[in-house]
Design an enzyme around this catalytic site. Structure first.
Site, PDB file in Angstrom:
ATOM      1  N   ARG A 138       0.842  -1.199   0.000  1.00 44.33           N
ATOM      2  CA  ARG A 138       0.000   0.000   0.000  1.00 44.33           C
ATOM      3  C   ARG A 138       0.878   1.251   0.000  1.00 44.33           C
ATOM      4  O   ARG A 138       1.942   1.270   0.609  1.00 44.33           O
ATOM      5  CB  ARG A 138      -0.877   0.034   1.253  1.00 44.33           C
ATOM      6  CG  ARG A 138      -1.835  -1.133   1.404  1.00 44.33           C
ATOM      7  CD  ARG A 138      -2.513  -1.081   2.764  1.00 44.33           C
ATOM      8  NE  ARG A 138      -1.527  -1.123   3.849  1.00 44.33           N
ATOM      9  CZ  ARG A 138      -1.811  -0.932   5.128  1.00 44.33           C
ATOM     10  NH1 ARG A 138      -3.056  -0.636   5.484  1.00 44.33           N
ATOM     11  NH2 ARG A 138      -0.881  -1.008   6.052  1.00 44.33           N
ATOM     12  N   ASN A 168      -2.204 -12.787   0.510  1.00 43.18           N
ATOM     13  CA  ASN A 168      -2.925 -13.329   1.665  1.00 43.18           C
ATOM     14  C   ASN A 168      -4.147 -12.481   1.990  1.00 43.18           C
ATOM     15  O   ASN A 168      -4.520 -12.324   3.157  1.00 43.18           O
ATOM     16  CB  ASN A 168      -1.998 -13.471   2.881  1.00 43.18           C
ATOM     17  CG  ASN A 168      -1.488 -12.148   3.422  1.00 43.18           C
ATOM     18  OD1 ASN A 168      -1.604 -11.105   2.761  1.00 43.18           O
ATOM     19  ND2 ASN A 168      -0.915 -12.169   4.619  1.00 43.18           N
ATOM     20  N   PHE A 169      -4.787 -11.944   0.943  1.00 44.84           N
ATOM     21  CA  PHE A 169      -6.052 -11.253   1.137  1.00 44.84           C
ATOM     22  C   PHE A 169      -7.131 -12.250   1.538  1.00 44.84           C
ATOM     23  O   PHE A 169      -7.053 -13.439   1.195  1.00 44.84           O
ATOM     24  CB  PHE A 169      -6.476 -10.533  -0.141  1.00 44.84           C
ATOM     25  CG  PHE A 169      -5.614  -9.358  -0.504  1.00 44.84           C
ATOM     26  CD1 PHE A 169      -5.686  -8.174   0.213  1.00 44.84           C
ATOM     27  CD2 PHE A 169      -4.725  -9.430  -1.564  1.00 44.84           C
ATOM     28  CE1 PHE A 169      -4.898  -7.091  -0.112  1.00 44.84           C
ATOM     29  CE2 PHE A 169      -3.925  -8.359  -1.908  1.00 44.84           C
ATOM     30  CZ  PHE A 169      -4.007  -7.186  -1.175  1.00 44.84           C
ATOM     31  N   ARG A 193     -12.329  -9.130  -6.442  1.00 44.92           N
ATOM     32  CA  ARG A 193     -12.947  -7.804  -6.530  1.00 44.92           C
ATOM     33  C   ARG A 193     -11.981  -6.762  -7.097  1.00 44.92           C
ATOM     34  O   ARG A 193     -12.407  -5.787  -7.710  1.00 44.92           O
ATOM     35  CB  ARG A 193     -13.459  -7.368  -5.148  1.00 44.92           C
ATOM     36  CG  ARG A 193     -14.689  -8.142  -4.690  1.00 44.92           C
ATOM     37  CD  ARG A 193     -15.467  -7.391  -3.624  1.00 44.92           C
ATOM     38  NE  ARG A 193     -14.758  -7.297  -2.364  1.00 44.92           N
ATOM     39  CZ  ARG A 193     -14.833  -8.223  -1.406  1.00 44.92           C
ATOM     40  NH1 ARG A 193     -15.542  -9.331  -1.597  1.00 44.92           N
ATOM     41  NH2 ARG A 193     -14.191  -8.062  -0.273  1.00 44.92           N
ATOM     42  N   ASP A 212       1.388 -19.638  11.269  1.00 48.49           N
ATOM     43  CA  ASP A 212       1.824 -18.697  10.232  1.00 48.49           C
ATOM     44  C   ASP A 212       3.065 -19.217   9.515  1.00 48.49           C
ATOM     45  O   ASP A 212       3.130 -19.258   8.286  1.00 48.49           O
ATOM     46  CB  ASP A 212       2.156 -17.332  10.859  1.00 48.49           C
ATOM     47  CG  ASP A 212       0.954 -16.404  10.890  1.00 48.49           C
ATOM     48  OD1 ASP A 212       0.177 -16.412   9.928  1.00 48.49           O
ATOM     49  OD2 ASP A 212       0.808 -15.677  11.876  1.00 48.49           O
TER      50      ASP A 212
END
Length: 391
Positions: free
Chosen positions: A49, A109-110, A117, A182
């Site tokens: 981001r 990993n969304f 989308r 994880d």
């Protein structure tokens, strides 16, 4: 030779040299997978981001900061490049699609449905790049009632039963002190990617691999679950004394000594008693070593406090009994065995600052794998990458 000095395999000889990976993931599972691919020679471009980047850049920042970001971020993103983009911005999205068209691997990993989308789901990107390996890690898989739960390690340990395997007797559940689901999910994803790269080398076609934290947690328990699934039982009882494994007999566990702690693995109880000078263990027949494990362990526990860990090891190790001291990190680092592993490495930031991190645990052709470059600053490589991928 100091920590981090040991020379490793040359970059040109690393097995994944020439492979380009786009890492859209953040925090731990996905980035740890991309890290391992980078350690093996792949070029990893971290797509972040514009505002803030990977959330782990600021995690634990108050405790340890290095070159603007957290030490944790550097530990799992060393050696990568950073490409800052707003995936909801049409211009940035188109630029990212240019990267995807020429990449070998995409990791994300969304939560389920997010990539679709954004127009970056498997169907869209496989049409754009049929050779792409598309790798996704989620919390709980693509469907089912837990699909949209937060995929976080402690929560998955709790949901999967792992937390009930540690702790003693009727005490509370105890989670592992590491983010084990994880890290293992990242390792499983890496295995799937490597398998698909091999298949692509044969067929020329890409493929999709998906893992989830919950499926990883279930698989991580295969040793115990394979027993439980074939027994008519409730949750197996934890030992009330020095619990180490719900299905193993005495003496398996960790015991206090006069100056520390001692781990005992599988051992014949009668022979252990003879070595330790604990005659009371002779009365327990082999058939009772599980059924009466708490009574046996209690005798061992009370006996071992009489001497130091080193004194007990001097008796146990020559006799072939599987035992070890319980070391904390400073004690581990002081061991010659730790130095012999060359288990750490030095990474350097653009301004020359140094940070000591762990290295890749894999050896290739007898050589260790190191990467001296620290994690990238947010967006530091976008201009260079845009120029390269626009050509």
């Amino acid at each position: 030779m100091g920590e981090g000095d040991h020379s490793g395999i040359a970059a040109a000889e690393a097995p994944l040299t020439g492979v380009t990976v786009l890492d859209f993931s953040q925090f731990l599972a996905g980035p740890s997978c991309a890290l391992r691919l980078a350690d093996l020679g792949a070029r990893v471009i971290k797509v972040e981001r514009r505002e803030g980047g990977d959330a782990s850049r600021g995690l634990f920042l108050a405790d340890m900061a290095f070159d603007q970001d957290s030490a944790l971020f550097h530990a799992i993103n060393r050696g990568k490049q950073s490409y800052a983009a707003d995936l909801k911005d049409p211009g940035d999205l188109e630029a990212v699609r240019r990267l995807i068209a020429r990449a070998d691997v995409l990791i994300h990993n969304f939560r389920p449905g997010i990539m679709e989308r954004l127009g970056l789901g498997w169907d869209e990107v496989s049409a754009l790049n049929p050779r792409l390996i598309y790798a996704g890690v989620s919390g709980y898989g693509p469907e089912g009632p837990w699909r949209d739960r937060p995929g976080q390690d402690l929560l998955v340990q709790s949901l999967s039963g792992i937390a009930w395997l540690s702790g003693e007797g009727s005490g509370p559940p105890v989670p592992a002190g590491l983010s084990i689901t994880d890290m293992m999910a990242g390792a499983q994803l890496c295995q799937g990617i490597l398998a698909l790269l091999v298949r692509r080398g044969i067929s020329g076609k890409g493929g999709r691999v998906d893992v989830s934290l919950i499926e990883t947690a279930i698989d991580l328990q295969f040793e115990h679950l394979s027993v439980h699934l074939n027994r008519d039982e409730a949750m197996p009882p934890r030992s009330a004394v020095s619990n180490g494994n719900v299905y193993l007999a005495a003496p398996y566990g960790i015991y206090q000594t006069a100056d520390g702690w001692l781990a005992l693995a599988m051992a014949p109880v009668d022979r252990l008693g003879s070595i330790l000078g604990l005659d009371a263990l002779a009365r327990f027949a082999p058939a009772s070593w599980f059924a009466e494990r708490d009574a046996i362990k209690a005798l061992i526990r009370d006996h071992l406090t009489a001497r130091t860990t080193a004194e007990w090891l001097a008796l146990l190790e020559p006799a072939g009994i599987w035992a070890a001291p319980v070391l904390d990190w400073p004690a581990l680092r002081a061991e010659p065995a730790f130095a012999a592993l060359h288990a750490t490495q030095i990474v350097r930031s653009p301004n020359g600052a140094e940070l000591t991190l762990t290295r890749c645990p894999i050896r290739i052709d007898g050589s260790i794998l190191t990467s001296p470059r620290a994690a990238p600053r947010l967006g530091a490589d976008r201009t260079e990458i845009d120029r390269e991928f626009a050509a």
